[in-house]
Design a protein around this motif. Structure first.
Motif, PDB file in Angstrom:
ATOM      1  N   SER A  62       0.820  -1.214   0.000  1.00  0.00           N
ATOM      2  CA  SER A  62       0.000   0.000   0.000  1.00  0.00           C
ATOM      3  C   SER A  62       0.853   1.263   0.000  1.00  0.00           C
ATOM      4  O   SER A  62       0.475   2.278  -0.598  1.00  0.00           O
ATOM      5  N   VAL A 121      -6.577   2.337   2.162  1.00  0.00           N
ATOM      6  CA  VAL A 121      -6.091   0.977   2.400  1.00  0.00           C
ATOM      7  C   VAL A 121      -5.091   1.044   3.548  1.00  0.00           C
ATOM      8  O   VAL A 121      -4.012   1.614   3.410  1.00  0.00           O
ATOM      9  N   ILE A 151      -1.892  -4.828  -0.035  1.00  0.00           N
ATOM     10  CA  ILE A 151      -3.205  -4.361  -0.484  1.00  0.00           C
ATOM     11  C   ILE A 151      -4.231  -5.476  -0.593  1.00  0.00           C
ATOM     12  O   ILE A 151      -5.426  -5.249  -0.410  1.00  0.00           O
ATOM     13  N   HIS A 155      -6.687  -5.946   2.236  1.00  0.00           N
ATOM     14  CA  HIS A 155      -7.712  -4.919   2.466  1.00  0.00           C
ATOM     15  C   HIS A 155      -9.114  -5.513   2.303  1.00  0.00           C
ATOM     16  O   HIS A 155      -9.405  -6.154   1.279  1.00  0.00           O
ATOM     17  N   MET A 158     -12.345  -5.245   0.986  1.00  0.00           N
ATOM     18  CA  MET A 158     -12.994  -4.377   0.013  1.00  0.00           C
ATOM     19  C   MET A 158     -14.474  -4.206   0.346  1.00  0.00           C
ATOM     20  O   MET A 158     -15.175  -5.175   0.632  1.00  0.00           O
ATOM     21  N   PHE A 203     -12.075  -5.748  -6.302  1.00  0.00           N
ATOM     22  CA  PHE A 203     -10.891  -4.914  -6.050  1.00  0.00           C
ATOM     23  C   PHE A 203      -9.949  -5.079  -7.246  1.00  0.00           C
ATOM     24  O   PHE A 203      -9.314  -6.109  -7.413  1.00  0.00           O
ATOM     25  N   HIS A 243      -6.542  -4.041  -9.192  1.00  0.00           N
ATOM     26  CA  HIS A 243      -5.206  -3.529  -8.916  1.00  0.00           C
ATOM     27  C   HIS A 243      -4.258  -4.182  -9.934  1.00  0.00           C
ATOM     28  O   HIS A 243      -4.704  -5.010 -10.750  1.00  0.00           O
ATOM     29  N   SER A 274      -5.503   4.853  -2.007  1.00  0.00           N
ATOM     30  CA  SER A 274      -6.918   4.492  -2.113  1.00  0.00           C
ATOM     31  C   SER A 274      -7.096   3.359  -3.116  1.00  0.00           C
ATOM     32  O   SER A 274      -6.265   3.173  -4.014  1.00  0.00           O
ATOM     33  N   THR A 275      -8.182   2.607  -2.976  1.00  0.00           N
ATOM     34  CA  THR A 275      -8.461   1.530  -3.936  1.00  0.00           C
ATOM     35  C   THR A 275      -8.709   2.099  -5.330  1.00  0.00           C
ATOM     36  O   THR A 275      -8.495   1.410  -6.326  1.00  0.00           O
TER      37      THR A 275
END
Length: 348
Positions: A15, A229, A234, A237, A239, A287, A289, A309-310
């Protein structure tokens, strides 16, 4: 000559790799007028070029044979002020309904199960559950009669306030009632605006729709969209989930073989959740990424997002972490306006 040590590449699963420094003066605290005069940063993944333009030039950058997915959610006046029976002042922010009667909220002020909260217009709320994440579930009553979520909405319209994001650092005003809402908002339920949509004027929206196949999905944006997050990795996290509904026209467009542009991260998450699950409505908690990139959306129109942030991680799922930082640094150097009322970015 000494060689410079190689810079260690950022790890897209950490993160802290999504942190960046933003001068406070670049946070947009008020909307720009007219709304389609916001700036537009255009990033082309083919040659990694960055072009600076204005949002009303959007059409000139869109691929010819490209379908567009919009989110037609409508922001409700989700913040209300009241007091406890004991007299203590409280502030309540609606997050999302669990069902017709149990509504998940955030409350400023200490409460416990069975605490009764008093608001204007004979509206009351009783605490029924306390959650570890700090949210609470409540039942709402009008004149002592239990009411459904859809019955609550017209009351909120009368006594509630536009739920501006906390980083704006100000109370809402009459301007926000107009500007913190897209021109194509239709289905009530969001407590935060799908901000990429805010740049469309009626004229630009009609022009884009007349030249491109388009359709609407609905994703009611929850307050979890602003949650940073906090996990070091990450993927640890939790979601948040949000209610979504995909129209038949959107389903047809998604199933077609043309390239797709999503207007906003919310439209992206909705389409990509459907692609993975085939569900047409329900709760989406996808989520995206760099290690979980999009499978169907080809292009993204979005704003500039909070560090760690996501939403920033979703941007990186399109262009990679290193390029995300390069793009954001370019926007900072050029003094773009950031966050909900800020400028826009188009990823091609």
């Amino acid at each position: 000559m000494k060689k410079r040590p190689l810079t260690k590449p950022l790890d897209p699963l950490l993160s802290k790799s999504y942190d960046y420094h933003l001068p406070e003066g670049l946070i947009a605290t008020h909307p720009i007028h007219p709304r389609d005069h916001a700036r537009l940063l255009v990033y082309n993944r083919t040659d990694k070029s960055i072009t600076h333009a204005r949002f009303d030039a959007l059409e000139s950058f869109l691929p010819e044979n490209c379908g567009i997915i919009f989110n037609d959610t409508k922001v409700i006046k989700a913040r209300i002020y009241g007091k406890k029976e004991s007299g203590g002042a409280i502030e309540l922010l609606i997050n999302r309904p669990h069902d017709a009667y149990a509504i998940n909220v955030y409350i400023k002020g200490r409460v416990k199960v069975d605490t009764l909260l008093l608001f204007e217009d004979t509206l009351t709320a009783r605490i029924i559950t306390l959650h570890e994440d700090g949210s609470r579930d409540v039942n709402f009553y009008r004149a002592n009669t239990l009411i459904r979520f859809e019955e609550l909405l017209p009351i909120l319209e009368k006594i509630g306030h536009i739920p501006l994001p906390p980083y704006l650092g100000r109370d809402d005003d009459s301007e926000d009632e107009r500007e913190y809402q897209s021109v194509f908002a239709h289905h009530e339920g969001a407590v935060a605006a799908p901000t990429a949509s805010l740049h469309f004027s009626d004229t630009l929206f009609e022009a884009v729709c007349s030249s491109h196949p388009h359709a609407f999905v609905t994703l009611h944006v929850g307050s979890g969209t602003f949650k940073p997050v906090e996990a070091a990795v990450i993927t640890d996290h939790p979601m948040h989930s949000e209610y979504f509904d995909i129209s038949s026209a959107a389903k047809e467009l998604i199933d077609s073989d043309i390239s797709l542009l999503s207007v906003g991260t919310t439209s992206t998450r909705t389409v990509e959740y459907h692609v993975r699950t085939q569900e047409l409505k329900g709760e989406a908690n996808l989520f995206l990424h760099p290690n979980n990139p999009p499978k169907r959306i080809n292009h993204l129109l979005t704003n500039f997002h909070l560090p760690q942030s996501t939403l920033l991680m979703l941007v990186a799922s399109f262009v990679g972490l290193e390029e995300t930082h390069r793009i954001y640094q370019s926007a900072i150097d050029e003094k773009y306006r950031f966050f909900s009322y800020g400028d826009a970015m188009l990823i091609l």
